[in-house]
Design an enzyme around this catalytic site. Structure first.
Site, short mmCIF file in Angstrom:
data_model
loop_
_atom_site.label_atom_id
_atom_site.label_comp_id
_atom_site.label_asym_id
_atom_site.label_seq_id
_atom_site.Cartn_x
_atom_site.Cartn_y
_atom_site.Cartn_z
N ASN A 9 -2.13 5.28 9.02
CA ASN A 9 -1.29 4.56 9.93
C ASN A 9 -0.80 5.50 11.13
O ASN A 9 -0.13 6.36 10.71
CB ASN A 9 -0.02 4.05 9.01
CG ASN A 9 0.89 3.60 9.97
OD1 ASN A 9 0.49 3.13 11.05
ND2 ASN A 9 2.10 3.24 9.52
N HIS A 98 5.51 -2.98 7.21
CA HIS A 98 5.62 -1.73 7.01
C HIS A 98 7.30 -1.48 7.26
O HIS A 98 7.96 -2.23 7.97
CB HIS A 98 5.10 -0.85 8.31
CG HIS A 98 5.26 0.63 8.10
ND1 HIS A 98 6.34 1.26 8.48
CD2 HIS A 98 4.38 1.48 7.61
CE1 HIS A 98 6.07 2.74 8.05
NE2 HIS A 98 4.92 2.85 7.49
N GLU A 100 9.02 0.43 8.92
CA GLU A 100 9.72 0.71 10.31
C GLU A 100 9.87 -0.52 10.94
O GLU A 100 10.60 -0.86 11.65
CB GLU A 100 8.65 1.61 10.98
CG GLU A 100 8.80 3.20 10.25
CD GLU A 100 7.64 3.99 10.55
OE1 GLU A 100 6.55 3.71 11.19
OE2 GLU A 100 7.83 5.14 9.82
N GLU A 170 5.67 2.09 -0.59
CA GLU A 170 6.03 3.08 0.37
C GLU A 170 7.57 3.48 0.28
O GLU A 170 8.19 2.40 0.92
CB GLU A 170 5.71 2.83 1.75
CG GLU A 170 4.15 2.76 1.95
CD GLU A 170 3.67 3.00 3.41
OE1 GLU A 170 3.10 4.15 3.48
OE2 GLU A 170 4.43 2.60 4.23
N SER A 216 4.85 10.79 2.86
CA SER A 216 4.76 12.26 2.98
C SER A 216 3.55 12.62 2.18
O SER A 216 3.44 13.85 1.48
CB SER A 216 5.81 12.84 2.77
OG SER A 216 6.92 12.74 3.71
C1 PEP Z 1 3.49 5.65 6.64
O1 PEP Z 1 4.21 5.52 7.82
O2 PEP Z 1 2.89 4.57 6.40
C2 PEP Z 1 3.61 6.84 6.00
C3 PEP Z 1 3.28 6.91 4.74
O3 PEP Z 1 4.21 7.78 6.76
P1 PEP Z 1 4.17 9.49 6.46
O4 PEP Z 1 2.76 9.76 5.56
O5 PEP Z 1 4.17 10.23 7.72
O6 PEP Z 1 5.22 9.46 5.36
#
Ligand code: PEP
Length: 256
Positions: A9, A98, A100, A170, A216
């Site tokens: 992503n 997502h 965000e 997530e 992460s």
């Molecule tokens: C994401 O935005 O889907 C995500 C998992 O971000 P990150 O790996 O940077 O935590």
């Protein structure tokens, strides 16, 4: 069918040329380097890259996803991109829900249900994201929160529709923070998600559902996360922006 998937992503990163270069590098890794056998790789690019990246990639296990779609079919919605427009670029999937988008664009479960419908009408595969914020986990409500997100956002679709859905767990407190869920925490939630899918669609569908972990995930921790039986792969943010790191995560998925 349940698959090993590593999806990137890119979020709001990469200019047009930078994005094409990153996609080219990932394609080259998959083409010439060993170690990605059996892994399906998806690039979640910004809208501007979809058509060109979909056109340029050559590897059978590589495809492209949009990061969002409109819940509307089309018309006077300035700035929006419809699922039909996404499908017309050659992209095969769309990320929906997502955290965000939920947090910064006020996307509700009801709105996401509409996006899911539009995506399926246009034959797009869906990566549907669910996850709790830190306060919800600390209060012990994380299972309930995730179950509600799934029930209200995606469980209205038919079994045939659901076979096009990949779920990404997530935990919001792990996204972009460097704080990964432990492999045990990920496994516990993934097993729970599989159990609620089984309640809705039956045991066979649940066993066939691909459930990704996101938050992460990095070359350093991917192997441990992917060693858990219900963690089928990853949705990768920051670490998908460098082809070499992304490829290490793909290799970690292939090995397990
Ligand atoms: C994401 O935005 O889907 C995500 C998992 O971000 P990150 O790996 O940077 O935590």
């Amino acid at each position: 069918m349940r698959k090993k998937i590593v999806a990137g992503n890119w979020k709001m990163n990469k200019t047009y040329d930078e994005g094409l270069e990153l996609a080219r590098e990932v394609n080259e890794y998959l083409r010439y380097k060993e170690g990605a056998e059996g892994v399906t790789v998806i690039l979640g690019t910004p809208f501007i890259h979809l058509a060109k990246v979909a056109h340029n990639i050559t590897e059978a296990n590589l495809s492209v996803a949009a990061q969002d779609c409109s819940a509307e079919k089309g018309g006077a919605y300035t700035g929006e991109i419809s699922a039909a427009m996404i499908a017309s670029t050659g992209a095969k999937h769309v990320i929906i829900g997502h955290s965000e988008r939920r947090a910064y664009h006020g996307e509700t479960n009801a709105l996401l249900a509409g996006k899911v419908n539009r995506a399926l009408e246009n034959d797009l595969g869906i990566i549907f994201c669910a996850g709790e914020v830190l306060a919800e986990r600390e209060a012990g409500n994380h299972f309930e929160v995730v179950e509600r997100q799934l029930a209200e956002g995606v469980f209205h679709v038919t079994a045939a529709g659901f076979s096009r859905v990949v779920i990404a767990y997530e935990p919001v407190w792990a996204i972009g923070t460097g704080k990964t869920a432990t492999p045990d925490q990920a496994q516990e939630m993934h097993a729970f998600i599989r159990s609620v899918v089984a309640k809705q669609y039956g045991d066979v569908a649940a066993a066939d559902t691909t459930i990704l972990y996101g938050g992460s995930c990095s070359p350093a921790n991917a192997g441990e996360l992917f060693s858990r039986p219900d963690v089928d792969g990853g949705l990768i943010g920051g670490a998908s922006l460098k082809a070499a790191d992304f490829f290490e995560i793909i290799k970690a998925r292939a090995k397990r």
